[in-house]
Structure formats: C-alpha cells, structure tokens
Design a protein around this motif. Sequence first.
Motif, mmCIF file in Angstrom:
data_model
loop_
_atom_site.group_PDB
_atom_site.id
_atom_site.type_symbol
_atom_site.label_atom_id
_atom_site.label_comp_id
_atom_site.label_asym_id
_atom_site.label_seq_id
_atom_site.Cartn_x
_atom_site.Cartn_y
_atom_site.Cartn_z
ATOM 1 N N CYS A 36 0.004 -1.054 0.304
ATOM 2 C CA CYS A 36 0.144 -0.064 -0.072
ATOM 3 C C CYS A 36 0.967 1.104 -0.261
ATOM 4 C CB CYS A 36 -0.797 0.240 0.954
ATOM 5 S SG CYS A 36 -1.975 1.712 1.273
ATOM 6 N N CYS A 53 -2.312 -4.080 -0.930
ATOM 7 C CA CYS A 53 -2.675 -3.148 -1.454
ATOM 8 C C CYS A 53 -4.686 -4.130 -1.945
ATOM 9 C CB CYS A 53 -2.748 -2.463 -3.132
ATOM 10 S SG CYS A 53 -3.611 -2.295 -4.090
ATOM 11 N N CYS A 65 -8.732 -0.403 -2.314
ATOM 12 C CA CYS A 65 -9.673 0.611 -2.144
ATOM 13 C C CYS A 65 -9.734 1.735 -2.129
ATOM 14 C CB CYS A 65 -9.188 0.832 0.275
ATOM 15 S SG CYS A 65 -7.977 1.721 0.303
ATOM 16 N N CYS A 70 -5.569 5.936 -1.858
ATOM 17 C CA CYS A 70 -4.321 7.163 -2.069
ATOM 18 C C CYS A 70 -4.862 7.733 -3.713
ATOM 19 C CB CYS A 70 -3.406 6.432 -2.513
ATOM 20 S SG CYS A 70 -3.593 4.886 -3.752
HETATM 21 S S1 SF4 Z 1 -5.733 1.763 -3.258
HETATM 22 FE FE1 SF4 Z 1 -5.762 1.448 -0.998
HETATM 23 S S2 SF4 Z 1 -4.494 -0.215 -0.052
HETATM 24 FE FE2 SF4 Z 1 -3.832 0.434 -2.549
HETATM 25 S S3 SF4 Z 1 -2.460 1.262 -2.067
HETATM 26 FE FE3 SF4 Z 1 -3.929 2.998 -2.009
HETATM 27 S S4 SF4 Z 1 -4.655 3.250 -0.113
HETATM 28 FE FE4 SF4 Z 1 -3.673 2.015 -0.490
#
Ligand code: SF4
Length: 67
Positions: A23, A31, A34, A37
């Motif tokens: 992540c 990851c 979610c 980011c």
């Molecule tokens: S999608 Fe979520 S889990 Fe993946 S890198 Fe972004 S914040 Fe982190």
Amino acid sequence: METKMCVLDETKECDGCMECEVCDLDPSKICDNCGKCLNLPDVVSIKIDDVILDPNDPRAKELTKKR
Ligand code: SF4
Ligand code: SF4
C-alpha cells in the motif's frame, strides 16, 4: 516462456517479492484496491453526448448490435 520484468526496477526480472503490492499509504498493508490513495470525490459525474428515446432510431439499433 516470456520473462516478466519488475515494474519497480526495469533492470531486474520479477522475483515475486511483492514490493509492488504494498500500500502507498500504509507500508504494513498489501494493497486491497480501497482507492484511498486516489483521493476520489464522493460524487463523480460523466458527460453524455445524447439521449436516444426512439428505439427505431438507427443509432439505437447500432448500440444494440454492439452488446
Ligand atoms: S488502493 Fe488503498 S490499499 Fe491500495 S495503495 Fe491505495 S490506499 Fe493503499
Ligand atoms: S513482485 Fe517484486 S520483483 Fe516482481 S514486479 Fe513486483 S516489486 Fe518487482
């Protein structure tokens, strides 16, 4: 079999270390997509070009063909 190169270091072959799956916000987490980011807004919109109401409109038939 084709060699897969590392997405983080193009000079080495992928060895499955999983570093690219960590992540971006929490290095202790893998990851899970979610989206935090990405800073996506709560509401998004899309632009549409047209609304086809007549099912006999040739454009409607064309769209039906593509499905
Ligand atoms: S999608 Fe979520 S889990 Fe993946 S890198 Fe972004 S914040 Fe982190
Ligand atoms: S698993 Fe490791 S070596 Fe493979 S692409 Fe990801 S970071 Fe690179």
